[in-house]
Scaffold this motif. Structure first.
Motif, mmCIF file in Angstrom:
data_model
loop_
_atom_site.group_PDB
_atom_site.id
_atom_site.type_symbol
_atom_site.label_atom_id
_atom_site.label_comp_id
_atom_site.label_asym_id
_atom_site.label_seq_id
_atom_site.Cartn_x
_atom_site.Cartn_y
_atom_site.Cartn_z
ATOM 1 N N THR A 9 45.452 46.943 48.692
ATOM 2 C CA THR A 9 44.596 48.025 49.184
ATOM 3 C C THR A 9 43.470 48.259 48.190
ATOM 4 N N TRP A 10 42.473 49.028 48.608
ATOM 5 C CA TRP A 10 41.363 49.307 47.693
ATOM 6 C C TRP A 10 41.837 50.106 46.481
ATOM 7 N N GLU A 11 42.818 50.998 46.706
ATOM 8 C CA GLU A 11 43.343 51.764 45.575
ATOM 9 C C GLU A 11 44.045 50.850 44.572
ATOM 10 N N GLU A 12 44.807 49.881 45.078
ATOM 11 C CA GLU A 12 45.527 48.963 44.191
ATOM 12 C C GLU A 12 44.560 48.078 43.415
ATOM 13 N N GLY A 14 41.457 48.790 42.635
ATOM 14 C CA GLY A 14 40.807 49.648 41.648
ATOM 15 C C GLY A 14 41.696 49.949 40.456
ATOM 16 N N GLN A 15 42.980 50.171 40.704
ATOM 17 C CA GLN A 15 43.892 50.480 39.608
ATOM 18 C C GLN A 15 44.125 49.273 38.708
#
Length: 265
Positions: A9-12, A14-15
């Motif tokens: 995902t985009w959150e993953e 980014g992290q």
């Protein structure tokens, strides 16, 4: 560690970047005729599996494989080739590079498994590093990863294609792509040794092959693939800690000492 871009995902993403991973691999293959004995997806199959394993060993992001390449030299003599023009490949890889850089990637490894992709990919590299000062781009051709890998690919011809090495790799990695009953009659020699010009494949090969696929074995393919994964992973690890030899910015102008210059007048 698997960091497959299209599964995250985009959150993953980014992290992972925030945690310090700023490198990605872009596998670039092709869809083109590979003689009467092998499926047209050989280059993309190799690029995908090689980069998958190298990414797993090094922890870098794995971008989706590009299945189309600059295969116009294969002509329309044999059906199966789906080629893009060099300028198309340049633009596509340049724009992919723009987007991954915007996500925080500062080290891009382009892994190419089709020989004539090399020139347009080099052009894309030039454009990316000129536009994005902090982006480092490496272009690595899969058949040239290391001396032992290069020697294996060139064992049956300098201008090789669908030869013993490529056939062996598919016998090991994707046997469904190989027509074993066609191997005995597939061999065709390299006819380019004394050529001054670069000729399309329809004028250098009778069947789309250059080399001796009849000599291929799955065991040879296993050994060669292991070399390729090991040697590519080592290059990537070196790239993960590499810094530019100098820190000058791309657009930095040389600053002259005006006083020193005036004294010379």
């Amino acid at each position: 560690m698997k960091r497959t871009w299209h599964q995250l995902t985009w959150e993953e993403i980014g992290q992972i970047v925030a945690d310090g991973m700023d490198a990605a691999i872009l596998p670039v293959g092709a869809t083109e005729q590979h003689g009467p004995h092998m499926g047209c997806g050989m280059d993309s199959e190799l690029a995908g599996q090689l980069c998958r394993d190298a990414a797993a060993q090094t922890g870098v992001f794995l971008l989706p494989t590009l299945p189309y390449g600059c295969s116009v030299g294969h002509s329309r003599r044999w059906p199966g080739t789906l080629a893009v023009q060099p300028k198309t490949l340049i633009d596509l890889v340049k724009e992919i590079g723009d987007w991954v850089h915007s996500a925080g990637i500062n080290r891009l490894f382009i892994i190419n498994s089709h020989v004539t992709n090399a020139a347009p990919l080099r052009c894309a590299l030039e454009m990316l590093r000129a536009e994005h000062d902090g982006l480092m781009v490496a272009l690595i051709n899969s058949a040239q990863i290391s001396p032992r890998v290069r020697d294996a690919h060139h064992a049956d011809g300098d201008d090789w294609h669908a030869n013993a090495a490529e056939t062996a790799l598919m016998q090991y990695l994707a046997p469904e792509l190989v027509r074993e009953d066609k191997l005995i009659d597939a061999d065709d020699p390299d006819r380019t040794a004394d050529c001054v010009f670069s000729h399309p494949v329809n004028r250098t090969s009778l069947n789309g092959v250059t080399g001796s696929p009849s000599k291929a074995t799955a065991e040879d393919g296993r050994q060669l693939f292991e070399w390729m994964v090991t040697d590519l992973s080592e290059k990537i690890r070196m790239g993960l800690v590499e810094k530019p030899p100098l820190t000058h910015g791309y657009n930095d102008a040389v600053q002259f000492n005006k006083n020193a210059q005036s004294q010379k007048v």
